[in-house]
Design an enzyme around this catalytic site. Sequence first.
Site, mmCIF file in Angstrom:
data_model
loop_
_atom_site.group_PDB
_atom_site.id
_atom_site.type_symbol
_atom_site.label_atom_id
_atom_site.label_comp_id
_atom_site.label_asym_id
_atom_site.label_seq_id
_atom_site.Cartn_x
_atom_site.Cartn_y
_atom_site.Cartn_z
ATOM 1 C CB SER A 149 -0.878 -0.031 1.259
ATOM 2 O OG SER A 149 -1.489 1.213 1.474
ATOM 3 C CE1 TYR A 200 -4.261 -2.991 5.625
ATOM 4 C CE2 TYR A 200 -3.737 -0.681 5.240
ATOM 5 C CZ TYR A 200 -4.003 -1.945 4.752
ATOM 6 O OH TYR A 200 -3.981 -2.172 3.403
ATOM 7 C CE LYS A 225 -1.693 -4.619 3.375
ATOM 8 N NZ LYS A 225 -1.942 -5.958 2.873
HETATM 9 P P1 NAD Z 1 -11.219 -7.063 1.031
HETATM 10 O O1 NAD Z 1 -11.489 -7.061 2.487
HETATM 11 O O2 NAD Z 1 -12.343 -6.765 0.117
HETATM 12 O O3 NAD Z 1 -10.589 -8.461 0.597
HETATM 13 C C1 NAD Z 1 -9.773 -9.230 1.448
HETATM 14 C C2 NAD Z 1 -10.315 -10.652 1.467
HETATM 15 O O4 NAD Z 1 -9.471 -11.462 2.291
HETATM 16 C C3 NAD Z 1 -11.731 -10.749 2.020
HETATM 17 O O5 NAD Z 1 -12.543 -11.465 1.094
HETATM 18 C C4 NAD Z 1 -11.564 -11.522 3.337
HETATM 19 O O6 NAD Z 1 -12.684 -12.328 3.607
HETATM 20 C C5 NAD Z 1 -10.296 -12.312 3.081
HETATM 21 N N1 NAD Z 1 -9.518 -12.645 4.288
HETATM 22 C C6 NAD Z 1 -9.083 -11.793 5.248
HETATM 23 N N2 NAD Z 1 -8.383 -12.473 6.172
HETATM 24 C C7 NAD Z 1 -8.366 -13.789 5.780
HETATM 25 C C8 NAD Z 1 -7.808 -14.966 6.333
HETATM 26 N N3 NAD Z 1 -7.135 -14.965 7.487
HETATM 27 N N4 NAD Z 1 -7.985 -16.135 5.665
HETATM 28 C C9 NAD Z 1 -8.674 -16.165 4.500
HETATM 29 N N5 NAD Z 1 -9.233 -15.082 3.946
HETATM 30 C C10 NAD Z 1 -9.076 -13.898 4.580
HETATM 31 O O7 NAD Z 1 -9.987 -6.059 0.779
HETATM 32 P P2 NAD Z 1 -9.431 -5.458 -0.588
HETATM 33 O O8 NAD Z 1 -9.764 -4.018 -0.630
HETATM 34 O O9 NAD Z 1 -9.796 -6.339 -1.721
HETATM 35 O O10 NAD Z 1 -7.880 -5.546 -0.286
HETATM 36 C C11 NAD Z 1 -7.101 -6.625 -0.738
HETATM 37 C C12 NAD Z 1 -5.671 -6.444 -0.277
HETATM 38 O O11 NAD Z 1 -5.175 -5.197 -0.787
HETATM 39 C C13 NAD Z 1 -5.489 -6.377 1.234
HETATM 40 O O12 NAD Z 1 -4.276 -7.000 1.561
HETATM 41 C C14 NAD Z 1 -5.403 -4.889 1.508
HETATM 42 O O13 NAD Z 1 -4.690 -4.615 2.684
HETATM 43 C C15 NAD Z 1 -4.661 -4.415 0.284
HETATM 44 N N6 NAD Z 1 -4.869 -2.997 -0.028
HETATM 45 C C16 NAD Z 1 -6.129 -2.515 -0.187
HETATM 46 C C17 NAD Z 1 -6.336 -1.175 -0.470
HETATM 47 C C18 NAD Z 1 -7.730 -0.611 -0.600
HETATM 48 O O14 NAD Z 1 -7.878 0.621 -0.527
HETATM 49 N N7 NAD Z 1 -8.755 -1.412 -0.813
HETATM 50 C C19 NAD Z 1 -5.237 -0.328 -0.628
HETATM 51 C C20 NAD Z 1 -3.949 -0.852 -0.472
HETATM 52 C C21 NAD Z 1 -3.781 -2.203 -0.181
HETATM 53 C C1 WQD Z 2 -9.439 9.701 0.792
HETATM 54 C C2 WQD Z 2 -9.606 11.204 0.996
HETATM 55 C C3 WQD Z 2 -10.047 11.843 3.281
HETATM 56 C C4 WQD Z 2 -13.925 9.945 3.637
HETATM 57 C C5 WQD Z 2 -7.017 4.704 3.156
HETATM 58 C C6 WQD Z 2 -5.985 3.962 3.964
HETATM 59 C C7 WQD Z 2 -4.843 3.531 3.118
HETATM 60 C C8 WQD Z 2 -5.301 2.762 1.879
HETATM 61 C C9 WQD Z 2 -6.418 3.456 1.172
HETATM 62 C C10 WQD Z 2 -5.113 0.387 2.285
HETATM 63 C C11 WQD Z 2 -8.909 11.717 2.259
HETATM 64 C C12 WQD Z 2 -11.208 12.182 2.393
HETATM 65 C C13 WQD Z 2 -12.720 10.400 3.137
HETATM 66 C C14 WQD Z 2 -14.936 10.885 3.963
HETATM 67 C C15 WQD Z 2 -13.463 12.644 3.227
HETATM 68 N N1 WQD Z 2 -5.802 1.471 2.200
HETATM 69 N N2 WQD Z 2 -12.493 11.707 2.928
HETATM 70 N N3 WQD Z 2 -14.666 12.208 3.728
HETATM 71 O O1 WQD Z 2 -7.270 7.877 3.790
HETATM 72 O O2 WQD Z 2 -6.238 8.001 1.477
HETATM 73 O O3 WQD Z 2 -6.386 5.848 2.587
HETATM 74 O O4 WQD Z 2 -7.438 3.836 2.101
HETATM 75 O O5 WQD Z 2 -3.940 0.218 2.265
HETATM 76 O O6 WQD Z 2 -4.011 2.755 3.908
HETATM 77 O O7 WQD Z 2 -5.542 4.823 5.003
HETATM 78 O O8 WQD Z 2 -8.459 6.906 1.774
HETATM 79 O O9 WQD Z 2 -10.784 6.924 0.988
HETATM 80 O O10 WQD Z 2 -10.337 7.109 3.464
HETATM 81 O O11 WQD Z 2 -9.781 9.038 2.001
HETATM 82 O O12 WQD Z 2 -13.284 13.854 3.052
HETATM 83 O O13 WQD Z 2 -16.005 10.544 4.430
HETATM 84 O O14 WQD Z 2 -10.999 11.497 1.187
HETATM 85 O O15 WQD Z 2 -9.848 12.835 4.235
HETATM 86 O O16 WQD Z 2 -8.407 12.983 1.969
HETATM 87 P P1 WQD Z 2 -7.060 7.269 2.480
HETATM 88 P P2 WQD Z 2 -9.925 7.428 2.089
#
Ligand code: NAD
Ligand code: WQD
Length: 347
Positions: free
Chosen positions: A125, A150, A154
């Site tokens: 991330s 969290y 990562k």
């Molecule tokens: P998500 O929660 O939709 O998907 C994760 C899946 O993993 C879920 O279906 C959950 O049921 C499964 N899971 C969690 N723990 C488990 C376990 N112990 N055993 C088996 N299954 C398990 O999340 P996402 O948004 O699709 O994110 C996927 C990956 O990308 C994650 O590692 C997340 O940290 C990373 N990521 C997400 C974002 C984002 O903004 N969505 C940003 C950066 C990184």
């Molecule tokens: C985006 C922008 C808020 C909600 C998070 C995690 C990061 C990554 C992605 C996994 C910011 C603003 C939001 C609201 C708002 N995930 N906002 N009103 O904070 O960039 O990142 O998700 O790895 O680790 O921290 O994403 O979508 O929460 O916010 O004004 O109700 O929108 O302040 O500027 P963020 P976000």
Amino acid sequence: MKILVTGGTGYIGSHTVVELQNKGFEVIIVDNLSNSSIEVLDNIARITGKKPLFEKFDLTDPGKTEDFFQLHNDISAVVHFAAFKAVGESVHFPLMYYRNNLVSLINILQEMINNGIRDVVFSSSCTVYGQPEKLPAREETPIQKANSPYGNTKQISEEIITETSENENIRAILLRYFNPIGAHESAMIGELPLGIPNNLMPYITQTAIGKRDFLRVWGNDYRTPDGTAIRDYIHVVDLAKAHVVAVERMIANKGKKKIETFNLGTGKGASVMEVIQSFERSTGIQLNYKILDRRPGDVEKVWADTSFANQELGWKAEKSLDEMTYSAWKWEKALAAKAEHEKKQGN
Ligand code: NAD
Ligand code: WQD
């Protein structure tokens, strides 16, 4: 070739399974459904014409993980999405986050080693960069102390993978996602936020559909052109396609190092106000919003330098912000239609 996708019924995982299947890969998903629904499998089948193989269990269980790999001894590579991802929740329950995200990774790596599987693509991330001093963020941009458990999972996961690869036959591509939003154009898969969303995009669509009264814009006194914070939003389908390219690169032995790290973003920052304007433009809906104080812990601005991914992976995000916001809206409407249908059936 069979690819194991952990967390494959989740948001990014499901979109990646679609793109892998579209490219002819056979997919087996492991997910414990802690944050996703079994129906996703049928919806993937409706999109691609093929239902992926699926096993439900918790990857923190070493015995079940071992049994799984013994049974499925024809896996070519792993894409590891499974993790908990709610930043705020991780602050309240750090052990839950460290246990789930780190133990599942350790079990996967152990079984890869035991079963001679070399290649893993890992979901990292942009949170590892915190607020970078210089923008755009490059892969070499210094990692900063994580501001949540969290985020720390990562950083530690990247280290666990890197250190393991030094002594074992393990190679990895670490993908640092910026802010994935949007949904598949079919509106059959998308993000399923539980409870009140923390993230911007689902909060916007839930406000527009009437589930929330108004969007709270967290701060308009940042040092940005319109005062609201800037992020690099990327369409989840573009993000999913990068995983296919990463898997292909590893299988074809095209990697240049055992561990390669890539930023996945568009390279363009958008402010909160610009996302709202895009949503209004692409859907024709006027959004209720109010400006409030900054949200604690938020960075002011971050966007990616994607030139390394563009050159090395031959991948580039293609979809516009309007396509992202429109597809997110289509998905929200599909969810509402489904809820309405279920309500009628229940009556
Ligand atoms: P998500 O929660 O939709 O998907 C994760 C899946 O993993 C879920 O279906 C959950 O049921 C499964 N899971 C969690 N723990 C488990 C376990 N112990 N055993 C088996 N299954 C398990 O999340 P996402 O948004 O699709 O994110 C996927 C990956 O990308 C994650 O590692 C997340 O940290 C990373 N990521 C997400 C974002 C984002 O903004 N969505 C940003 C950066 C990184
Ligand atoms: C985006 C922008 C808020 C909600 C998070 C995690 C990061 C990554 C992605 C996994 C910011 C603003 C939001 C609201 C708002 N995930 N906002 N009103 O904070 O960039 O990142 O998700 O790895 O680790 O921290 O994403 O979508 O929460 O916010 O004004 O109700 O929108 O302040 O500027 P963020 P976000």
